[in-house]
Design an enzyme around this catalytic site. Structure first.
Site, mmCIF file in Angstrom:
data_model
loop_
_atom_site.group_PDB
_atom_site.id
_atom_site.type_symbol
_atom_site.label_atom_id
_atom_site.label_comp_id
_atom_site.label_asym_id
_atom_site.label_seq_id
_atom_site.Cartn_x
_atom_site.Cartn_y
_atom_site.Cartn_z
ATOM 1 N N GLU A 138 0.789 -1.233 0.000
ATOM 2 C CA GLU A 138 0.000 0.000 0.000
ATOM 3 C C GLU A 138 0.826 1.290 0.000
ATOM 4 O OE1 GLU A 138 -2.762 -0.254 3.255
ATOM 5 O OE2 GLU A 138 -3.610 -2.149 2.586
ATOM 6 N N GLU A 245 -6.676 -10.640 -0.461
ATOM 7 C CA GLU A 245 -7.485 -10.297 0.714
ATOM 8 C C GLU A 245 -8.968 -10.222 0.344
ATOM 9 O OE1 GLU A 245 -5.891 -6.916 2.863
ATOM 10 O OE2 GLU A 245 -3.847 -7.352 2.184
#
Length: 336
Positions: A138, A245
């Site tokens: 991220e 995820e």
């Protein structure tokens, strides 16, 4: 412990054995409460939080591997593959990493030295257990023209920390498959930024082998065309892709309703249709997608309980709170 459904349905891992691994995020609680479900349906696990920096390395001279070791043993005992998550992130990273003993920022050389030591220790410890790592997590800015999000990593080390993390991980375990991992990965603006970052790493010879699509999706977003476009653009770099995820919230992100104690009429059917469409699409790209990991296993435990609305229940998975198959499970089991 929740009442456990006695498994009679065929395993997910067998259903997709010719396509990709089927994984779940776990923690020391869920490998107990969901043990039967996990071992029946899944052939891969990811530590939910137990391998993040602050969990295993809270102080400079202190490593706390107990919980991570427990999950690695669970994978070994049950013949499961294991993904490592995550080595570099702007969250869940202790302050000591960025500071000297007077609380002042360290310089680039010291930060990279500490990062290399951490990666050597953690990746080296799990060389026999973990086949793939989310090395960098991220770092892309969500909006605007900037490529990278603001962080202490960026402030101190500049963008060099990204490539260095991959180099250190490859040095620690040359056999591990190394991923860049991010969310909103199918949004066209962010997709193009992720592509640009990874392309630049490849052009510099950085040992990166894959892109992780977090896939925190909902019943409505992203649209399938955007998912397909993202898969094709990332795959054009010649890397393998993994959904890392996956969950399917029953609420749009901007839906801030409270007080729902059970899915609304029609909600689980829409979820089933959505999962069916998504898995049909993923199977089209099984030559480049090597694993699909859910961020959990059943609706009794999900990070979406309380996010983004505190106290609100969500039902994002293929199995309900009692670990029984939902309509979504039935749909993907019968894909042609």
């Amino acid at each position: 412990m929740n009442p456990i459904h006695i498994r009679t349905e065929s395993e997910l891992k067998k259903r997709f054995a010719d396509d990709f691994k089927i994984g779940a995020a776990v923690n020391p609680l869920t490998i107990v409460t969901q043990q039967e479900l996990l071992t029946h349906h899944f052939n891969s696990i990811t530590a939910e939080n137990e391998m993040k920096f602050i969990s295993v390395h809270p102080q400079e001279e202190v490593y706390t591997f107990e919980a991570a070791d427990e999950l690695a043993r669970f994978a070994r005992t049950n013949g499961m593959a294991m993904r490592g998550h995550t080595l570099v992130w702007h969250n869940q990273t202790p302050d000591w990493l960025f500071e000297d003993r007077q609380g002042q920022p360290v310089d680039q050389a010291e930060l990279l030295k500490r990062l290399r030591s951490h990666i050597q220790t953690v990746v080296g410890r799990y060389k026999q257990d973990i086949y793939a790592w989310d090395v960098v997590n991220e770092v892309i800015a969500d909006e605007g023209g900037e490529l990278l999000r603001p962080s202490r990593w960026l402030d101190i080390a500049g963008p060099d920390f990204i490539g260095k993390a991959f180099e250190y991980a490859h040095e620690a375990d040359p056999e591990a498959v190394l991923f860049y991992n991010d969310y909103n990965e199918s949004d066209p603006l962010k997709r193009d930024k992720i592509y640009a970052l990874v392309k630049s790493l490849l052009e510099r010879g950085v040992p990166i082998h894959g892109i992780g699509l977090q896939a925190h999706w909902n019943l409505y977003d992203p649209v399938l065309d955007d998912i397909r476009a993202a898969i094709e653009k990332y795959a054009s770099l010649g890397l393998q892709l993994q959904l890392t995820e996956l969950d399917m919230s029953v609420f749009r992100f901007e839906d801030r309703r409270e007080g729902l104690t059970a899915p609304e009429p029609g909600m689980l059917e829409r979820q089933a249709e959505r999962y069916e469409a998504v898995f049909k699409l993923l199977r089209e790209y099984r030559d480049v997608i090597s694993s699909v990991t859910f961020w959990g296993a059943a609706d009794d435990y999900t990070w979406l309980d309380g996010f983004p609305v505190p106290g609100r229940k969500n039902w994002p998975f293929l199995f309900d709170e009692r670990h029984r198959p939902k309509p979504a499970f039935d749909r993907i089991q019968t894909l042609s």
